[in-house]
Write an enzyme that holds these catalytic residues in place. Structure first.
Site, PDB file in Angstrom:
ATOM      1  N   GLU A   1      46.156  30.655  41.771  1.00  0.00           N
ATOM      2  CA  GLU A   1      47.440  30.693  41.063  1.00  0.00           C
ATOM      3  C   GLU A   1      48.458  29.839  41.817  1.00  0.00           C
ATOM      4  O   GLU A   1      49.200  29.053  41.230  1.00  0.00           O
ATOM      5  CB  GLU A   1      47.898  32.141  40.944  1.00  0.00           C
ATOM      6  CG  GLU A   1      48.960  32.309  39.877  1.00  0.00           C
ATOM      7  CD  GLU A   1      49.366  33.764  39.716  1.00  0.00           C
ATOM      8  OE1 GLU A   1      48.641  34.651  40.211  1.00  0.00           O
ATOM      9  OE2 GLU A   1      50.422  33.991  39.100  1.00  0.00           O
TER      10      GLU A   1
ATOM     11  N   ARG B   1      32.507  40.063  49.510  1.00  0.00           N
ATOM     12  CA  ARG B   1      31.883  41.220  48.846  1.00  0.00           C
ATOM     13  C   ARG B   1      30.612  40.838  48.098  1.00  0.00           C
ATOM     14  O   ARG B   1      29.757  41.685  47.840  1.00  0.00           O
ATOM     15  CB  ARG B   1      32.905  41.932  47.953  1.00  0.00           C
ATOM     16  CG  ARG B   1      33.965  42.676  48.753  1.00  0.00           C
ATOM     17  CD  ARG B   1      34.911  43.470  47.876  1.00  0.00           C
ATOM     18  NE  ARG B   1      35.765  42.653  47.064  1.00  0.00           N
ATOM     19  CZ  ARG B   1      36.935  42.135  47.446  1.00  0.00           C
ATOM     20  NH1 ARG B   1      37.377  42.372  48.675  1.00  0.00           N
ATOM     21  NH2 ARG B   1      37.653  41.392  46.640  1.00  0.00           N
TER      22      ARG B   1
HETATM   23  P1  AMP Z   1      38.595  34.816  40.119  1.00  0.00           P
HETATM   24  O1  AMP Z   1      38.342  33.558  40.900  1.00  0.00           O
HETATM   25  O2  AMP Z   1      39.963  34.858  39.517  1.00  0.00           O
HETATM   26  O3  AMP Z   1      37.525  35.106  39.109  1.00  0.00           O
HETATM   27  O4  AMP Z   1      38.613  36.005  41.163  1.00  0.00           O
HETATM   28  C1  AMP Z   1      37.430  36.548  41.644  1.00  0.00           C
HETATM   29  C2  AMP Z   1      37.479  36.830  43.113  1.00  0.00           C
HETATM   30  O5  AMP Z   1      38.690  37.454  43.506  1.00  0.00           O
HETATM   31  C3  AMP Z   1      36.358  37.761  43.499  1.00  0.00           C
HETATM   32  O6  AMP Z   1      35.795  37.312  44.722  1.00  0.00           O
HETATM   33  C4  AMP Z   1      37.014  39.121  43.633  1.00  0.00           C
HETATM   34  O7  AMP Z   1      36.508  39.814  44.734  1.00  0.00           O
HETATM   35  C5  AMP Z   1      38.504  38.827  43.792  1.00  0.00           C
HETATM   36  N1  AMP Z   1      39.337  39.585  42.834  1.00  0.00           N
HETATM   37  C6  AMP Z   1      40.086  39.039  41.843  1.00  0.00           C
HETATM   38  N2  AMP Z   1      40.757  39.972  41.159  1.00  0.00           N
HETATM   39  C7  AMP Z   1      40.413  41.163  41.715  1.00  0.00           C
HETATM   40  C8  AMP Z   1      40.761  42.546  41.440  1.00  0.00           C
HETATM   41  N3  AMP Z   1      41.595  42.882  40.448  1.00  0.00           N
HETATM   42  N4  AMP Z   1      40.196  43.496  42.208  1.00  0.00           N
HETATM   43  C9  AMP Z   1      39.343  43.166  43.202  1.00  0.00           C
HETATM   44  N5  AMP Z   1      38.991  41.919  43.508  1.00  0.00           N
HETATM   45  C10 AMP Z   1      39.518  40.913  42.781  1.00  0.00           C
END
Ligand code: AMP
Length: 178
Positions: free
Chosen positions: A102, A65
């Site tokens: 996770e 995205r």
């Molecule tokens: P993080 O590495 O935990 O910051 O997760 C970010 C990545 O996971 C991004 O590429 C987001 O597109 C996806 N992502 C994580 N949580 C969500 C959520 N609640 N809704 C949509 N996309 C998410």
């Protein structure tokens, strides 16, 4: 100019999908903003205003995205666009950065010759949650010797404190904070 109204407008177009992709997650669905011609433009306008005077050489978009917003931003800024991809997708020689999920790990890759040392780069993704993905993207770009000026997101989930995972000297920019 991006106004509070345009931020609220974009926010009103984001759809929550409960329990996707797994139980307990509230997925922020941005397809409902993208299909709205004003919504998509407002996001790109917001990001462009943030970086137009910052001499940015490259936008690095995180698969997948991050490509949607990153490519349009690169076009507006007159910068190059560089994809950061999941393993096995880039045809040339690559650099890799692993990061913690996770359960288990994931990896991002970049073409070794995509960005010259010293260039100014902004990382783009749709959403900042725990910051694991964007933090890895910063480390990956730094392997090239380039400077990560900022990491930019459409959405930030503040409670997960992803900002704290971003390396020092990297500005964190988000349009909508939950
Ligand atoms: P993080 O590495 O935990 O910051 O997760 C970010 C990545 O996971 C991004 O590429 C987001 O597109 C996806 N992502 C994580 N949580 C969500 C959520 N609640 N809704 C949509 N996309 C998410």
């Amino acid at each position: 100019m991006t106004t509070i109204n345009s931020v609220e407008f974009v926010k009103s177009k984001i759809r929550d999908i409960l329990d996707f992709p797994v139980k307990g997650i509230v997925f922020k669905d941005i397809t409902t903003v993208l299909r709205d011609k004003e919504g998509y433009r407002e996001i790109i306008k917001f990001l462009t205003e943030k970086f137009q005077d910052k001499n940015i050489d490259y936008i690095a978009g995180i698969e997948s995205r991050g490509f949607i917003f990153g490519a349009a931003l690169a076009y507006e800024l007159g910068a190059g666009f560089v994809p950061l991809r999941k393993p096995g997708k880039l045809p040339g020689e690559t650099l890799s950065q692993e990061y913690q999920l996770e359960y288990g790990t994931d990896t991002l890759q970049i073409h070794k010759d995509a960005i010259e040392a010293g260039k100014r780069v902004v990382i783009v993704d749709d959403l900042l949650a725990t910051g694991g993905t964007a933090g890895a993207a910063c480390n990956l770009i730094r392997q090239t010797g380039a400077e990560v000026v900022a990491a930019a997101f459409v959405i930030e989930l503040q409670d997960l404190n992803g900002r704290a995972k971003m390396p020092e000297n990297v500005e964190t920019v988000s349009m909508i904070v939950y």
